[in-house]
Structure formats: structure tokens, C-alpha cells
Design a protein around this motif. Structure first.
Motif, PDB file in Angstrom:
ATOM      1  N   VAL A 170       5.834  -4.175  -7.442  1.00 57.95           N
ATOM      2  CA  VAL A 170       4.948  -4.953  -8.316  1.00 57.95           C
ATOM      3  C   VAL A 170       3.996  -5.849  -7.538  1.00 57.95           C
ATOM      4  O   VAL A 170       3.179  -6.547  -8.137  1.00 57.95           O
ATOM      5  CB  VAL A 170       5.782  -5.825  -9.286  1.00 57.95           C
ATOM      6  CG1 VAL A 170       6.638  -4.948 -10.178  1.00 57.95           C
ATOM      7  CG2 VAL A 170       6.651  -6.827  -8.526  1.00 57.95           C
ATOM      8  N   TRP A 171       4.090  -5.821  -6.211  1.00 57.16           N
ATOM      9  CA  TRP A 171       3.310  -6.771  -5.401  1.00 57.16           C
ATOM     10  C   TRP A 171       1.822  -6.723  -5.721  1.00 57.16           C
ATOM     11  O   TRP A 171       1.167  -7.756  -5.900  1.00 57.16           O
ATOM     12  CB  TRP A 171       3.546  -6.482  -3.919  1.00 57.16           C
ATOM     13  CG  TRP A 171       2.918  -7.506  -3.020  1.00 57.16           C
ATOM     14  CD1 TRP A 171       1.708  -7.435  -2.391  1.00 57.16           C
ATOM     15  CD2 TRP A 171       3.466  -8.784  -2.684  1.00 57.16           C
ATOM     16  NE1 TRP A 171       1.471  -8.577  -1.668  1.00 57.16           N
ATOM     17  CE2 TRP A 171       2.535  -9.429  -1.827  1.00 57.16           C
ATOM     18  CE3 TRP A 171       4.648  -9.445  -3.003  1.00 57.16           C
ATOM     19  CZ2 TRP A 171       2.751 -10.691  -1.302  1.00 57.16           C
ATOM     20  CZ3 TRP A 171       4.866 -10.712  -2.477  1.00 57.16           C
ATOM     21  CH2 TRP A 171       3.930 -11.311  -1.636  1.00 57.16           C
ATOM     22  N   HIS A 172       1.265  -5.519  -5.791  1.00 57.70           N
ATOM     23  CA  HIS A 172      -0.180  -5.385  -5.981  1.00 57.70           C
ATOM     24  C   HIS A 172      -0.610  -5.548  -7.439  1.00 57.70           C
ATOM     25  O   HIS A 172      -1.799  -5.512  -7.736  1.00 57.70           O
ATOM     26  CB  HIS A 172      -0.657  -4.038  -5.434  1.00 57.70           C
ATOM     27  CG  HIS A 172      -0.617  -3.970  -3.938  1.00 57.70           C
ATOM     28  ND1 HIS A 172      -1.669  -4.336  -3.151  1.00 57.70           N
ATOM     29  CD2 HIS A 172       0.372  -3.614  -3.091  1.00 57.70           C
ATOM     30  CE1 HIS A 172      -1.359  -4.203  -1.882  1.00 57.70           C
ATOM     31  NE2 HIS A 172      -0.129  -3.762  -1.818  1.00 57.70           N
ATOM     32  N   ALA A 173       0.375  -5.746  -8.325  1.00 59.92           N
ATOM     33  CA  ALA A 173       0.036  -6.003  -9.727  1.00 59.92           C
ATOM     34  C   ALA A 173      -0.038  -7.504 -10.012  1.00 59.92           C
ATOM     35  O   ALA A 173      -0.424  -7.913 -11.107  1.00 59.92           O
ATOM     36  CB  ALA A 173       1.070  -5.352 -10.640  1.00 59.92           C
ATOM     37  N   THR A 193       6.396  -5.942 -14.184  1.00 60.94           N
ATOM     38  CA  THR A 193       6.255  -4.485 -14.130  1.00 60.94           C
ATOM     39  C   THR A 193       4.808  -4.132 -13.829  1.00 60.94           C
ATOM     40  O   THR A 193       3.899  -4.941 -13.997  1.00 60.94           O
ATOM     41  CB  THR A 193       6.665  -3.823 -15.457  1.00 60.94           C
ATOM     42  OG1 THR A 193       5.705  -4.187 -16.470  1.00 60.94           O
ATOM     43  CG2 THR A 193       8.053  -4.256 -15.894  1.00 60.94           C
ATOM     44  N   ALA A 194       4.625  -2.868 -13.382  1.00 64.96           N
ATOM     45  CA  ALA A 194       3.277  -2.393 -13.048  1.00 64.96           C
ATOM     46  C   ALA A 194       2.749  -1.431 -14.101  1.00 64.96           C
ATOM     47  O   ALA A 194       1.877  -0.615 -13.821  1.00 64.96           O
ATOM     48  CB  ALA A 194       3.302  -1.710 -11.683  1.00 64.96           C
ATOM     49  N   ALA A 195       3.285  -1.499 -15.312  1.00 60.33           N
ATOM     50  CA  ALA A 195       2.870  -0.585 -16.372  1.00 60.33           C
ATOM     51  C   ALA A 195       1.387  -0.746 -16.680  1.00 60.33           C
ATOM     52  O   ALA A 195       0.882  -1.869 -16.804  1.00 60.33           O
ATOM     53  CB  ALA A 195       3.699  -0.833 -17.630  1.00 60.33           C
ATOM     54  N   ASP A 196       0.690   0.398 -16.791  1.00 56.75           N
ATOM     55  CA  ASP A 196      -0.728   0.457 -17.169  1.00 56.75           C
ATOM     56  C   ASP A 196      -1.646  -0.270 -16.193  1.00 56.75           C
ATOM     57  O   ASP A 196      -2.767  -0.638 -16.538  1.00 56.75           O
ATOM     58  CB  ASP A 196      -0.940  -0.106 -18.588  1.00 56.75           C
ATOM     59  CG  ASP A 196      -0.194   0.686 -19.630  1.00 56.75           C
ATOM     60  OD1 ASP A 196      -0.114   1.921 -19.473  1.00 56.75           O
ATOM     61  OD2 ASP A 196       0.338   0.077 -20.583  1.00 56.75           O
ATOM     62  N   VAL A 197      -1.181  -0.488 -14.965  1.00 58.52           N
ATOM     63  CA  VAL A 197      -2.010  -1.109 -13.929  1.00 58.52           C
ATOM     64  C   VAL A 197      -2.022  -0.174 -12.719  1.00 58.52           C
ATOM     65  O   VAL A 197      -0.959   0.232 -12.249  1.00 58.52           O
ATOM     66  CB  VAL A 197      -1.450  -2.487 -13.506  1.00 58.52           C
ATOM     67  CG1 VAL A 197      -2.364  -3.120 -12.454  1.00 58.52           C
ATOM     68  CG2 VAL A 197      -1.312  -3.400 -14.716  1.00 58.52           C
ATOM     69  N   PRO A 198      -3.210   0.209 -12.214  1.00 59.37           N
ATOM     70  CA  PRO A 198      -3.273   1.145 -11.071  1.00 59.37           C
ATOM     71  C   PRO A 198      -2.912   0.464  -9.757  1.00 59.37           C
ATOM     72  O   PRO A 198      -3.765   0.163  -8.930  1.00 59.37           O
ATOM     73  CB  PRO A 198      -4.725   1.625 -11.086  1.00 59.37           C
ATOM     74  CG  PRO A 198      -5.475   0.489 -11.691  1.00 59.37           C
ATOM     75  CD  PRO A 198      -4.554  -0.143 -12.697  1.00 59.37           C
ATOM     76  N   VAL A 199      -1.622   0.204  -9.567  1.00 63.03           N
ATOM     77  CA  VAL A 199      -1.178  -0.542  -8.385  1.00 63.03           C
ATOM     78  C   VAL A 199      -0.784   0.412  -7.257  1.00 63.03           C
ATOM     79  O   VAL A 199      -0.534   1.599  -7.464  1.00 63.03           O
ATOM     80  CB  VAL A 199       0.023  -1.455  -8.718  1.00 63.03           C
ATOM     81  CG1 VAL A 199      -0.363  -2.467  -9.761  1.00 63.03           C
ATOM     82  CG2 VAL A 199       1.232  -0.645  -9.152  1.00 63.03           C
TER      83      VAL A 199
END
Length: 523
Positions: A170-173, A193-199
Motif C-alpha cells: 500500500v506504500w504507493h497508495a 488498501t490499494a483498491a481502484d488505485v494504480p499503485v
């Protein structure tokens, strides 16, 4: 700011990985938000103070200290931040309320480029040398304290009893100062969470094969291509292209990004097609024409069309495929790739070899400009972040070598700042002229470094600022991965990853290699 300065000072003089993990972990547990979040951003390279650039900092010190003295001191110390921290007059040293990390970041982020220099100078006036060093390191974004982003994240995970892979996921989110992350690890909030984020997700990496031999029944072999490792992400209608370090390079390769519109996450090698390779992958030298460009012209897109040779698949839509074996993921990758633009994406072919001996022969005969070596991937391995022993191996092709003559030398940085450790070397033309063909600073032991430093000091002909020209009498055997034509160099060639292989005190300089010999190595 004082606590962060002490942390940096301690890390610089600590070699033990476990000791570094403890130092960072103790700091994160003892330091309140948002200071610790901004400190983590600095340690991981995610802190960008846009209003402060190295040129601004140099201008500030040269207003206060004789510019010649500063440059001479910088040459001797080997680090700009340390030099300025020691030379800064510190007129109000220690005056006023102590500054915190968040004070510094908030102030510099709120100012324009025209107002930032005065504010930075006022801060430096209030600090001691240790704090000035920390502030300047933060401002330039080049800590160089022996701490990688992965190690800093591992320290955070260890300090709060969570898995480092969960932090990486999740770091880049999350943006600095990572309030949601610290809320989670301290039990005040849900796991981000990284849901729906282009991480970005951490890459799976390989160990060097070295002397190990593996059974091809257990390992699949494929070519190791000579481009840059990238991750393609399409989530929530957005596409991002990330480098191995997690940098967003979408803007440099809009042709690739626009062609990837299928939800998923892929791992591959970014290259460009060669004009004379029939559309096949060109050398890394061709790819360099596009690396780092913020604006890519239409001519550049046409002359150096980029594509990705796919290695692996992490997500197919929202389905996480990383827990699957390599064999299962390979099948899913091949099926996924059938729906992609074949001009922009293809799947890296497997090498057909009956056994390890046969693979060794295939590897030995591979001198294609775009091939760097062979990858060996355990067929039952899942996709895990970082290097895990026994799963993936890289087996680089044997390097090329050339006997070159040392021409110039310059002092290094960090612990090498007292030594002449960066060497420019050349080869002879048919007319007997020595032309530079490369520069290297790696491949030598500490004892060899001292020997070369002594040679430079005792055989100097001329000085050009920090650079010394030396007598053309010492031959260095230079190893390099490949060599390419270059219009930027007078010699017409450029080496890929040159390093010192041997010091040839036994060989007269006149017997070093000719430039034509190097040109015949061009693939």
C-alpha cells in the motif's frame, strides 16, 4: 529536527543491518506524527521539496563563504551537505524554538522558489552543524547513508509487528506523511488498501547464479533482456508505468501506456525497436534516447518506438495471481497477452534446452545486443517481493574485456572522497592518438584503490578543477557488458556497465587495445 539529525548521524556510522533496523524502529516509535512520516519519506526517497534545488543551496553558501574555499572544501570532504553544514557561519546558532521535521517541510513546501532561499537560510542559521546536515540532506533528496527504501520499510514493519510486504503493498497508495499507515500499525485504524488505485507493487528479484547448477526439470529458462524492468498497471480506468524503483515513468512512454487498457498488472522489460533489427529489440543505447524525458516529441516516438517484452503477470483484472506457481502464471500471461497490441507487447520466449550443459552452450553463443543473459525461474515459485533464495536466478553472459590506458582521475564521494577512485580510460587510434572510451569506479578492492590513488598522485600531469590528468602509462583491463556506437563521444563508442577487471602493471601502455578492436565488438 535534532532527533532526526541524530538518527542520520548514527546510521552513517553503523554498518550492521540489524543495528540500522533498530535505530530506525526506535526513532519511529519515539517520534510523533507527522515528523516520523516525513522522516520516512526522506529515508525512502519520497520527499520532494520542489522549491529547494542544489543550485540554490550552493548560491547560499557562496554568499557567506569564499566560493574558492567552498569548492576546495567540497572536493576534499566529498559531500556537499556535509561541507556546507560545517562551513555555514551559523550566526544565530541554536536561537529560538527548536525546529521540527514537519516545521521544515511545511515551511519549504508552502513557499515559492523565489521565497524559499531566504527561509532556508534562516533555518540553517538557527541550527547546529548536525541539524544543518540533516536539513540539507532532506532538501537535496540524496541521503546516501546506507539505507535503502526497502530497509526503511522493513524497520517500520519490525517496529510495529506487521509484515513488510503488507507495508510495500500500500506504500504507493498513501502520500507522506503516511498518517493512515501509522494509524493502522498502531491499531487506531483499518489496514489501508490499494483498491481502484494504480499503485506499484514490489518486483520479484533474482540472485546471481554464480557457480550453482540447477536442474531444468525444476527451473524454466528465458532470456534476460537488456532494457529496463517495468510494471504496467491498469486499474480504475487509469494506466501507470513504473520503473523497478517504483518511479512513475508513464509520461516518458505515452505510446506504451496508451496501448495498455486491459485491467491487470504485468511485469516486463521495456525496450525500443531498432531501425536495423527488423523491428526487433535494439540495444540499451537506443533506449537511453528516451529515458528521463518529460516531453517526448513525435519524432522521438517514431524513431524509437517503445514496447514491453512481458515476463510475468501479477493481477488479471482484480484477481491476484501472485500466490500461483510460475507455471500457472505463465499460462495466464500468455492468455492475457493475446488481447494486447502485438506492436507494443510480446511475451518473452522460453529457451529450449535439454539440460544445463545445453543451456550453457546456448548462453555462450548469445551476443545479441539486446540480450544481457539468462533468467532461471523455479517452476513452482509464487511471485514474492524481493530476492528469495532458490526461486529466481540471473545468469549474465560473460563480459567483454579490453585493455585501456588510464587518462584522467577524479575523487569519489562518501567514504571514497579522500581517494582518486573515478577513472577515465582510453584506447589508441590507428594514428597513435589516445581517445577516451569510458569511465569506471567499481570492480577494485580497497588495496587496489589505494594503489591507484597513489599512482594518480605521483603521476599527475595537469589539474582541471577536481580532475587530474595522469601520465599515460598504466593499463587497466576493463570489463563491460556490451559496447555501442555513440555520436556523443569523440571515440564513437560507449560502453555498457564498465568496471575495472584487473590492473595490468605487466603490460606497456603502447600494447593496450586499439579503438578498431572495440568497434569490432559492437553488436
Amino acid at each position: 529536527m535534532h532527533a532526526f539529525a541524530q538518527l542520520l548521524d548514527s546510521l552513517i556510522y553503523t554498518r550492521s543491518r540489524n543495528a540500522k533496523l533498530k535505530l530506525i524502529g526506535d526513532y519511529l516509535r519515539a517520534t510523533p506524527d507527522p515528523d516520523r512520516g516525513w522522516a520516512m519519506a526522506a529515508l525512502t526517497g519520497d520527499l520532494d521539496l520542489k522549491a529547494v534545488k542544489p543550485a540554490v543551496i550552493r548560491a547560499l553558501i557562496e554568499e557567506r563563504v569564499d566560493p574558492v574555499l567552498f569548492r576546495m572544501s567540497r572536493d576534499y570532504v566529498g559531500d556537499t551537505a556535509e561541507t556546507i553544514a560545517l562551513l555555514w557561519p551559523g550566526a544565530d546558532d541554536g536561537a529560538g524554538e527548536p525546529l521540527s521535521v514537519s516545521n521544515v517541510v511545511d515551511t519549504l513546501n508552502s513557499l515559492s522558489r523565489s521565497d524559499a532561499p531566504a527561509a532556508l537560510a534562516a533555518m540553517l542559521d538557527r541550527m547546529d552543524a548536525e541539524e544543518r546536515f540533516a536539513l540539507l540532506k532532506m532538501a537535496t533528496g540524496a541521503l546516501r547513508i546506507g539505507v535503502s527504501a526497502r530497509l526503511a520499510k522493513t524497520a517500520l514493519a519490525n517496529a510495529f509487528g506487521v509484515e513488510v510486504d503488507a507495508v510495500e503493498e500500500v506504500w504507493h497508495a498513501i502520500r507522506p506523511p503516511y498518517a493512515e499507515l501509522f494509524d493502522w500499525v498502531e491499531g487506531r485504524g483499518e489496514q489501508p488498501t490499494a483498491a481502484d488505485v494504480p499503485v506499484f507493487r514490489p518486483f520479484m528479484l533474482a540472485h546471481p547464479l554464480e557457480e550453482l547448477r540447477v536442474d531444468l526439470k525444476d527451473y524454466a529458462a528465458e532470456w534476460k533482456w537488456d532494457g529496463i524492468r517495468v510494471q504496467l498497471v491498469h486499474v480504475g480506468g487509469e494506466t501507470r508505468l513504473y520503473s523497478r524503483a517504483g518511479d512513475d515513468i508513464t509520461g516518458s512512454f505515452p505510446d506504451v501506456a496508451s496501448a495498455f487498457a486491459t485491467p491487470g498488472v504485468l511485469d516486463g522489460e521495456l525496450m525500443v525497436k531498432g531501425e536495423f533489427q527488423g523491428g526487433e529489440a535494439a540495444s540499451f543505447n537506443a533506449l537511453q534516447q528516451r529515458l528521463g524525458r518529460k516531453v517526448v516529441s513525435g519524432k522521438m516516438l517514431a524513431d524509437y518506438p517503445a514496447f514491453v517484452r512481458l515476463y510475468d503477470i501479477l493481477f488479471d483484472g482484480a484477481e491476484d495471481l501472485r500466490p500461483l506457481t510460475w507455471t500457472e502464471r505463465r499460462k495466464r500471461l500468455e492468455a492475457f497477452a493475446r488481447h494486447l497490441d502485438p506492436d507494443r507487447f510480446d511475451v518473452s520466449a522460453l529457451i529450449d534446452a535439454a539440460d544445463f550443459d545445453a543451456l550453457e552452450e546456448v548462453r555462450a553463443g548469445a551476443r545479441d545486443a539486446a540480450i544481457e543473459g539468462v533468467m532461471l525461474k523455479r517452476r513452482d515459485s509464487d511471485y514474492v517481493a524481493g530476492r528469495r533464495t532458490g526461486l529466481w536466478y540471473k545468469w549474465k553472459r560473460d563480459p567483454l574485456t579490453a585493455d585501456c590506458v588510464m587518462m584522467y582521475a577524479q575523487r569519489g564521494s562518501g567514504r571514497r572522497s579522500s581517494y582518486y577512485s573515478d577513472y577515465t580510460f582510453g584506447c589508441w587510434t590507428e594514428d597513435g592518438e589516445l581517445l577516451p572510451v569510458g569511465k569506471a569506479y567499481s570492480g577494485i578492492t580497497d588495496d587496489e584503490l589505494k594503489m591507484l590513488d597513489s599512482f594518480v598522485r605521483n603521476h599527475t600531469l595537469n589539474r582541471f578543477g577536481p580532475v587530474r590528468e595522469v601520465e599515460k602509462t598504466l593499463v587497466l583491463e576493463v570489463a563491460f557488458d556490451s559496447i555501442h556506437e555513440s555520436k556523443r563521444h569523440k571515440s564513437g563508442v560507449a560502453m555498457r556497465f564498465p568496471r575495472i577487471h584487473r590492473i595490468r602493471t605487466d603490460k606497456p601502455a603502447a600494447e593496450a587495445d586499439r579503438l578498431d578492436t572495440l568497434k569490432r565488438m559492437i553488436t
